[in-house]
Design a protein around this motif. Structure first.
Motif, PDB file in Angstrom:
ATOM      1  N   PHE A  79      52.957  24.238  48.490  1.00  0.00           N
ATOM      2  CA  PHE A  79      51.458  23.552  47.259  1.00  0.00           C
ATOM      3  C   PHE A  79      50.163  24.568  48.027  1.00  0.00           C
ATOM      4  CE2 PHE A  79      46.850  22.133  46.946  1.00  0.00           C
ATOM      5  CZ  PHE A  79      46.614  22.066  45.761  1.00  0.00           C
ATOM      6  N   ARG A  80      49.495  25.598  47.043  1.00  0.00           N
ATOM      7  CA  ARG A  80      48.943  25.837  46.801  1.00  0.00           C
ATOM      8  C   ARG A  80      47.563  26.399  46.104  1.00  0.00           C
ATOM      9  NH1 ARG A  80      50.287  30.303  42.506  1.00  0.00           N
ATOM     10  NH2 ARG A  80      48.282  29.021  41.619  1.00  0.00           N
ATOM     11  N   THR A  81      46.847  26.945  46.447  1.00  0.00           N
ATOM     12  CA  THR A  81      45.218  26.470  46.556  1.00  0.00           C
ATOM     13  C   THR A  81      44.954  26.921  45.134  1.00  0.00           C
ATOM     14  OG1 THR A  81      44.540  28.302  47.859  1.00  0.00           O
ATOM     15  CG2 THR A  81      44.162  25.430  48.670  1.00  0.00           C
ATOM     16  N   GLY A  82      43.919  27.139  44.151  1.00  0.00           N
ATOM     17  CA  GLY A  82      43.008  27.681  43.273  1.00  0.00           C
ATOM     18  C   GLY A  82      42.099  28.693  43.333  1.00  0.00           C
ATOM     19  N   SER A  83      41.765  28.936  43.034  1.00  0.00           N
ATOM     20  CA  SER A  83      40.355  30.306  42.708  1.00  0.00           C
ATOM     21  C   SER A  83      40.218  30.880  41.001  1.00  0.00           C
ATOM     22  CB  SER A  83      41.229  31.148  43.593  1.00  0.00           C
ATOM     23  OG  SER A  83      39.807  32.434  43.325  1.00  0.00           O
ATOM     24  N   ALA A  84      39.740  29.602  41.221  1.00  0.00           N
ATOM     25  CA  ALA A  84      39.529  29.373  38.986  1.00  0.00           C
ATOM     26  C   ALA A  84      38.154  31.122  38.779  1.00  0.00           C
ATOM     27  CB  ALA A  84      38.116  28.888  38.813  1.00  0.00           C
ATOM     28  N   LYS A  85      37.223  31.195  39.772  1.00  0.00           N
ATOM     29  CA  LYS A  85      35.800  31.552  39.661  1.00  0.00           C
ATOM     30  C   LYS A  85      36.672  33.574  40.671  1.00  0.00           C
ATOM     31  CE  LYS A  85      32.224  28.409  41.044  1.00  0.00           C
ATOM     32  NZ  LYS A  85      31.131  28.521  41.950  1.00  0.00           N
ATOM     33  N   HIS A  86      38.108  33.977  40.609  1.00  0.00           N
ATOM     34  CA  HIS A  86      38.208  34.771  40.883  1.00  0.00           C
ATOM     35  C   HIS A  86      40.132  35.093  40.124  1.00  0.00           C
ATOM     36  CE1 HIS A  86      35.693  34.109  44.227  1.00  0.00           C
ATOM     37  NE2 HIS A  86      35.116  35.786  44.230  1.00  0.00           N
ATOM     38  N   ARG A 132      38.530  42.262  37.523  1.00  0.00           N
ATOM     39  CA  ARG A 132      38.644  41.308  37.585  1.00  0.00           C
ATOM     40  C   ARG A 132      39.177  40.789  39.010  1.00  0.00           C
ATOM     41  NH1 ARG A 132      40.163  38.694  32.095  1.00  0.00           N
ATOM     42  NH2 ARG A 132      39.405  40.980  30.244  1.00  0.00           N
ATOM     43  N   GLY A 133      39.322  39.708  38.903  1.00  0.00           N
ATOM     44  CA  GLY A 133      40.463  38.816  40.468  1.00  0.00           C
ATOM     45  C   GLY A 133      41.398  38.376  39.801  1.00  0.00           C
ATOM     46  N   SER A 134      42.752  38.474  40.531  1.00  0.00           N
ATOM     47  CA  SER A 134      43.689  38.846  40.862  1.00  0.00           C
ATOM     48  C   SER A 134      44.908  37.198  40.533  1.00  0.00           C
ATOM     49  CB  SER A 134      44.765  39.486  41.463  1.00  0.00           C
ATOM     50  OG  SER A 134      43.913  39.417  42.645  1.00  0.00           O
ATOM     51  N   SER A 135      43.607  36.142  41.049  1.00  0.00           N
ATOM     52  CA  SER A 135      44.930  35.323  40.786  1.00  0.00           C
ATOM     53  C   SER A 135      44.927  34.002  39.439  1.00  0.00           C
ATOM     54  CB  SER A 135      44.035  33.964  41.474  1.00  0.00           C
ATOM     55  OG  SER A 135      44.022  32.790  41.576  1.00  0.00           O
ATOM     56  N   PRO A 136      45.872  33.160  39.526  1.00  0.00           N
ATOM     57  CA  PRO A 136      46.206  32.719  37.677  1.00  0.00           C
ATOM     58  C   PRO A 136      45.238  31.755  38.097  1.00  0.00           C
ATOM     59  CG  PRO A 136      47.963  32.463  39.669  1.00  0.00           C
ATOM     60  CD  PRO A 136      46.962  33.302  40.168  1.00  0.00           C
ATOM     61  N   GLY A 137      44.543  31.140  39.099  1.00  0.00           N
ATOM     62  CA  GLY A 137      42.957  30.337  38.563  1.00  0.00           C
ATOM     63  C   GLY A 137      43.229  28.957  38.847  1.00  0.00           C
ATOM     64  N   GLY A 138      44.477  28.309  38.735  1.00  0.00           N
ATOM     65  CA  GLY A 138      44.899  26.701  39.104  1.00  0.00           C
ATOM     66  C   GLY A 138      46.048  26.748  40.333  1.00  0.00           C
ATOM     67  N   THR A 139      45.570  25.240  40.672  1.00  0.00           N
ATOM     68  CA  THR A 139      46.327  25.493  42.234  1.00  0.00           C
ATOM     69  C   THR A 139      47.655  25.506  41.573  1.00  0.00           C
ATOM     70  OG1 THR A 139      46.991  23.021  41.209  1.00  0.00           O
ATOM     71  CG2 THR A 139      45.107  23.624  43.123  1.00  0.00           C
ATOM     72  N   ALA A 140      49.154  25.419  42.420  1.00  0.00           N
ATOM     73  CA  ALA A 140      50.443  25.441  41.874  1.00  0.00           C
ATOM     74  C   ALA A 140      51.160  24.661  43.093  1.00  0.00           C
ATOM     75  CB  ALA A 140      50.674  26.999  41.825  1.00  0.00           C
ATOM     76  N   LEU A 141      52.209  24.498  42.568  1.00  0.00           N
ATOM     77  CA  LEU A 141      53.415  24.003  43.180  1.00  0.00           C
ATOM     78  C   LEU A 141      55.758  24.594  42.847  1.00  0.00           C
ATOM     79  CD1 LEU A 141      54.386  21.043  44.371  1.00  0.00           C
ATOM     80  CD2 LEU A 141      55.352  20.066  42.568  1.00  0.00           C
TER      81      LEU A 141
END
Length: 392
Positions: free
Chosen positions: A185-192, A202-211
């Motif tokens: 499970f991956r944590t999310g990072s909506a603000k980045h 910009r940030g580089s994260s997809p934003g949401g959590t992932a499985l």
């Protein structure tokens, strides 16, 4: 031996980028650890086309850093954690045009009247590079100074998971194959996230959590180790506040859903030299992969050089596509505890639509070249072998 034969045959028909059989099914010994630090880079070169006319190019340069750690409280069971970051990412659109409002369809277009006239007279062709400011002009405007685009970077998330090896050739001498099953499970990072600016980039994260659900299978035949893996990466939707480069709010609480990936991978690792009693080993890894990337709902203006304000307050859909990857890697084990890998790969993706509001697709000549380097090690408490010697 039926499972072993199936793994060997399947691995020759599929592929995986830059991974060896010893790694994809490897597990730490009981009360042991496996750790690695990986750098991955990639460069994509291709174009954009609308109605068969090339309307610009695109270049994507990315640098990733991953730190992975596993600990086995019991034999065949491991707890995993991985930090996934992208220190630098850069999108550029050489020859990118300004998008125009098409009065006939009410949507945006990169084509001028001269482009459409040339299409009607001679068929699709590559127009002159440049931009145009108003609908109805008959000539191409001068090119912009500098290519449009943006920079991004940051932490994509932390993966927490568990791995199990129900079968292994290290457990029993005549075991047919090695298995490894992973759930993470991956944590999310909506603000980045990639969909919004954080300061001047910009940030580089997809934003949401992932499985992530994955399975790996390999078999040791001495000079050759075929392997097969399968992975499902499910990206979850998330609400983000979209900001522009000046920090102004473009859309509040925009719900995006990054694309998920399903891939089947495999290959063969060919042993070039080894000294079993000392734990030394050098192998070539010939690999490839075939995968599917699902549709995605994203913020406008990320995958295109210029878009209209009409799409800023709603998610735009990127279409699905399939991809194939081929790679060559080198895997080194030294003194049982030290490991290193390096190699390269090339990826081709079928053309797909970047935003559903506009009839703009990627071009068939789009290719992505990747490279990687990994340093790692393994160890265990006294009395437990971190790397059991292989049987002849």
């Amino acid at each position: 031996m039926a499972v072993g034969r199936w793994v060997a045959l399947a691995a020759w028909g599929f592929g995986v980028p830059s991974a060896g059989a010893a790694e994809v099914t490897d597990m730490p010994a009981e009360l042991g650890v496996l750790g690695s630090a990986t750098y991955r880079g990639s460069r994509l070169d291709g174009g954009l086309e609308e109605d068969g006319i090339r309307v610009g190019d695109r270049r994507f340069l990315r640098h990733d850093a991953l730190v992975h750690l596993e600990f086995a409280p019991l034999e065949g069971l491991a707890l995993t954690v991985e930090a996934d970051a992208t220190p630098a990412m850069q999108w550029e659109y050489p020859g990118g045009r300004t998008m125009l409002l098409d009065p006939l369809t009410g949507t945006g277009t990169y084509l001028t009247e001269s482009d459409r006239a040339a299409t009607e007279d001679t068929g699709p062709s590559s127009p002159e590079t440049g931009t145009t400011a108003t609908t109805g002009t008959t000539t191409t405007a001068p090119a912009k100074r500098g290519a449009p685009g943006f920079e991004a970077g940051g932490l994509n998330g932390i993966w927490f998971g568990v791995a199990a090896a129900p079968f292994s050739q290290l457990y029993k001498r005549h075991q047919a194959a090695n298995w490894r099953l992973d759930l993470a499970f991956r944590t999310g990072s909506a603000k980045h996230s990639l969909w919004t600016y954080n300061g001047d980039r910009r940030g580089s994260s997809p934003g949401g959590t992932a499985l992530r659900v994955a399975g790996a299978f390999s078999s040791d035949y001495g000079v050759g180790e075929p392997y097969l893996t399968a992975e499902w990466l499910k990206e979850n939707k998330v609400k983000v506040d979209v900001l522009d480069a000046n920090g102004a709010a473009v859309a509040k609480g925009l719900e995006v859903r990054p694309g998920s990936t399903l891939s089947s991978t495999g290959g063969v690792e060919i042993v070039a030299w080894e000294a079993l009693e000392k734990g030394h080993r050098v192998a070539f890894d010939l690999s490839g992969t075939f995968g599917y990337k699902s549709w995605a709902d994203v913020a406008t203006g990320v995958y295109l050089p210029d878009t209209l304000p009409i799409g800023e307050r709603l998610p735009v859909t990127t279409s699905e596509h399939v991809f194939a990857r081929f790679g060559l890697g080198f895997d080194v084990h030294a003194a049982r505890h030290f490991r290193a890998k390096f190699g390269t790969n090339a990826t081709f993706r079928t053309p797909y639509r970047l935003e559903h509001l506009y009839s703009v697709y990627t071009t068939p000549d789009s290719w992505e070249l990747g490279w990687f380097f990994t340093l790692g090690g393994t160890g265990a408490v006294a009395g437990n072998s971190a790397d059991p010697p292989r049987t002849e």
